[in-house]
Design a protein around this motif. Sequence first.
Motif, PDB file in Angstrom:
ATOM      1  N   TYR A 140      42.199  36.202  39.860  1.00  0.00           N
ATOM      2  CA  TYR A 140      41.057  36.831  39.200  1.00  0.00           C
ATOM      3  C   TYR A 140      40.091  37.178  40.316  1.00  0.00           C
ATOM      4  O   TYR A 140      39.735  36.326  41.125  1.00  0.00           O
ATOM      5  N   ARG A 141      39.701  38.448  40.396  1.00  0.00           N
ATOM      6  CA  ARG A 141      38.777  38.903  41.439  1.00  0.00           C
ATOM      7  C   ARG A 141      37.472  39.309  40.764  1.00  0.00           C
ATOM      8  O   ARG A 141      37.440  40.260  39.989  1.00  0.00           O
ATOM      9  N   GLY A 142      36.405  38.577  41.048  1.00  0.00           N
ATOM     10  CA  GLY A 142      35.086  38.868  40.490  1.00  0.00           C
ATOM     11  C   GLY A 142      34.206  39.516  41.541  1.00  0.00           C
ATOM     12  O   GLY A 142      34.071  39.004  42.653  1.00  0.00           O
ATOM     13  N   TYR A 143      33.621  40.668  41.199  1.00  0.00           N
ATOM     14  CA  TYR A 143      32.798  41.432  42.138  1.00  0.00           C
ATOM     15  C   TYR A 143      31.318  41.163  41.928  1.00  0.00           C
ATOM     16  O   TYR A 143      30.868  40.920  40.809  1.00  0.00           O
ATOM     17  N   PHE A 144      30.555  41.229  43.009  1.00  0.00           N
ATOM     18  CA  PHE A 144      29.106  41.136  42.975  1.00  0.00           C
ATOM     19  C   PHE A 144      28.558  42.487  43.427  1.00  0.00           C
ATOM     20  O   PHE A 144      28.626  42.832  44.602  1.00  0.00           O
ATOM     21  N   LYS A 171      30.313  45.927  48.311  1.00  0.00           N
ATOM     22  CA  LYS A 171      30.157  44.779  47.420  1.00  0.00           C
ATOM     23  C   LYS A 171      30.962  43.603  47.953  1.00  0.00           C
ATOM     24  O   LYS A 171      31.859  43.778  48.772  1.00  0.00           O
ATOM     25  N   THR A 172      30.634  42.421  47.499  1.00  0.00           N
ATOM     26  CA  THR A 172      31.382  41.232  47.859  1.00  0.00           C
ATOM     27  C   THR A 172      32.162  40.747  46.642  1.00  0.00           C
ATOM     28  O   THR A 172      31.887  41.170  45.521  1.00  0.00           O
ATOM     29  N   PHE A 173      33.129  39.875  46.870  1.00  0.00           N
ATOM     30  CA  PHE A 173      33.919  39.359  45.756  1.00  0.00           C
ATOM     31  C   PHE A 173      34.418  37.953  46.049  1.00  0.00           C
ATOM     32  O   PHE A 173      34.414  37.504  47.186  1.00  0.00           O
ATOM     33  N   PHE A 174      34.817  37.274  44.991  1.00  0.00           N
ATOM     34  CA  PHE A 174      35.513  35.993  45.100  1.00  0.00           C
ATOM     35  C   PHE A 174      36.844  36.134  44.374  1.00  0.00           C
ATOM     36  O   PHE A 174      37.003  36.981  43.501  1.00  0.00           O
ATOM     37  N   GLU A 175      37.794  35.309  44.755  1.00  0.00           N
ATOM     38  CA  GLU A 175      39.100  35.293  44.094  1.00  0.00           C
ATOM     39  C   GLU A 175      39.454  33.849  43.736  1.00  0.00           C
ATOM     40  O   GLU A 175      39.167  32.926  44.494  1.00  0.00           O
ATOM     41  N   ALA A 176      40.073  33.676  42.587  1.00  0.00           N
ATOM     42  CA  ALA A 176      40.595  32.378  42.172  1.00  0.00           C
ATOM     43  C   ALA A 176      41.905  32.626  41.441  1.00  0.00           C
ATOM     44  O   ALA A 176      41.988  33.536  40.613  1.00  0.00           O
ATOM     45  N   GLY A 177      42.928  31.848  41.772  1.00  0.00           N
ATOM     46  CA  GLY A 177      44.199  32.087  41.106  1.00  0.00           C
ATOM     47  C   GLY A 177      45.279  31.124  41.521  1.00  0.00           C
ATOM     48  O   GLY A 177      45.016  30.033  42.035  1.00  0.00           O
ATOM     49  N   LEU A 178      46.527  31.563  41.301  1.00  0.00           N
ATOM     50  CA  LEU A 178      47.715  30.776  41.626  1.00  0.00           C
ATOM     51  C   LEU A 178      48.547  31.493  42.673  1.00  0.00           C
ATOM     52  O   LEU A 178      48.674  32.720  42.650  1.00  0.00           O
ATOM     53  N   ALA A 224      34.886  41.163  51.111  1.00  0.00           N
ATOM     54  CA  ALA A 224      33.940  42.272  51.003  1.00  0.00           C
ATOM     55  C   ALA A 224      34.740  43.561  50.833  1.00  0.00           C
ATOM     56  O   ALA A 224      35.817  43.710  51.420  1.00  0.00           O
ATOM     57  N   ALA A 225      34.216  44.464  50.013  1.00  0.00           N
ATOM     58  CA  ALA A 225      34.900  45.734  49.742  1.00  0.00           C
ATOM     59  C   ALA A 225      33.935  46.884  49.952  1.00  0.00           C
ATOM     60  O   ALA A 225      32.731  46.764  49.704  1.00  0.00           O
ATOM     61  N   TRP A 226      34.480  48.006  50.416  1.00  0.00           N
ATOM     62  CA  TRP A 226      33.705  49.231  50.553  1.00  0.00           C
ATOM     63  C   TRP A 226      34.505  50.336  49.877  1.00  0.00           C
ATOM     64  O   TRP A 226      35.636  50.633  50.284  1.00  0.00           O
ATOM     65  N   GLY A 237      34.277  45.359  35.255  1.00  0.00           N
ATOM     66  CA  GLY A 237      34.712  45.743  36.592  1.00  0.00           C
ATOM     67  C   GLY A 237      35.439  44.649  37.354  1.00  0.00           C
ATOM     68  O   GLY A 237      35.997  44.905  38.405  1.00  0.00           O
ATOM     69  N   ASP A 238      35.431  43.401  36.866  1.00  0.00           N
ATOM     70  CA  ASP A 238      36.215  42.346  37.509  1.00  0.00           C
ATOM     71  C   ASP A 238      37.696  42.596  37.206  1.00  0.00           C
ATOM     72  O   ASP A 238      38.029  43.237  36.219  1.00  0.00           O
ATOM     73  N   GLU A 239      38.580  42.088  38.064  1.00  0.00           N
ATOM     74  CA  GLU A 239      39.987  42.468  37.942  1.00  0.00           C
ATOM     75  C   GLU A 239      40.917  41.270  37.909  1.00  0.00           C
ATOM     76  O   GLU A 239      40.634  40.235  38.497  1.00  0.00           O
ATOM     77  N   LEU A 240      42.053  41.461  37.262  1.00  0.00           N
ATOM     78  CA  LEU A 240      43.185  40.568  37.380  1.00  0.00           C
ATOM     79  C   LEU A 240      44.137  41.250  38.357  1.00  0.00           C
ATOM     80  O   LEU A 240      44.442  42.438  38.212  1.00  0.00           O
ATOM     81  N   VAL A 241      44.566  40.529  39.369  1.00  0.00           N
ATOM     82  CA  VAL A 241      45.414  41.068  40.437  1.00  0.00           C
ATOM     83  C   VAL A 241      46.745  40.328  40.389  1.00  0.00           C
ATOM     84  O   VAL A 241      46.800  39.118  40.606  1.00  0.00           O
ATOM     85  N   LEU A 242      47.834  41.041  40.075  1.00  0.00           N
ATOM     86  CA  LEU A 242      49.177  40.470  40.009  1.00  0.00           C
ATOM     87  C   LEU A 242      50.005  41.074  41.130  1.00  0.00           C
ATOM     88  O   LEU A 242      50.161  42.298  41.181  1.00  0.00           O
TER      89      LEU A 242
END
Length: 176
Positions: free
Chosen positions: A103-107, A113-120, A138-140, A76-81
């Motif tokens: 890269y968006r990782g969901y909890f 749910k909450t998420f973190f993002e790391a990328g360029l 945070a996402a709903w 369920g984690d995503e790559l966002v371009l």
Amino acid sequence: MRRRRRALPAGLALLGLLAAAPAAALEPRYDHRDQLGLLLEASGSWDAVTVGERSQSQWRWPTLRLAFTFDVSGEGDELVLGGAWSGQGGGGPDVEWALDARYRGYFGSEEFKTFFEAGLWAPLSPRLAVGPRAGLGAAWDFSRGVGVFLAFGFATAFGEFRGASLDLGAGLQARW
């Protein structure tokens, strides 16, 4: 009497299975497992830029971002371009274009749910630079296919300029 003794354990076992049946049902999942999606975000940012010896900072509003998302891990984690467009803050004529990969990782797998993002992050105009970006949010999800989110991020870039950006945005994500 023997039949009753044999029927009693069998009846209790059957009763136990019937009572456990509702509890064994699968809960609805609101994760993004095996889904593709489109993301539309509106944000504002505070940018600090240094070109040579000259520094400036400005508030940009709005920045519009469109991105394609897909599940990379099967969890369920995503790559966002995506790409972003922003009118120049302060009424200037310049337009800023940027590309990013995150890269968006969901909890969690529930609606909220909450998420973190790391990328360029790579601003393309008016000057080119590339650097890291990190964010939290945070996402709903209304359903498995549609949701909204709030996100906060920090990015820095190096190239034809040195810069840092703090952004706060809200968006809509549709998945299939």
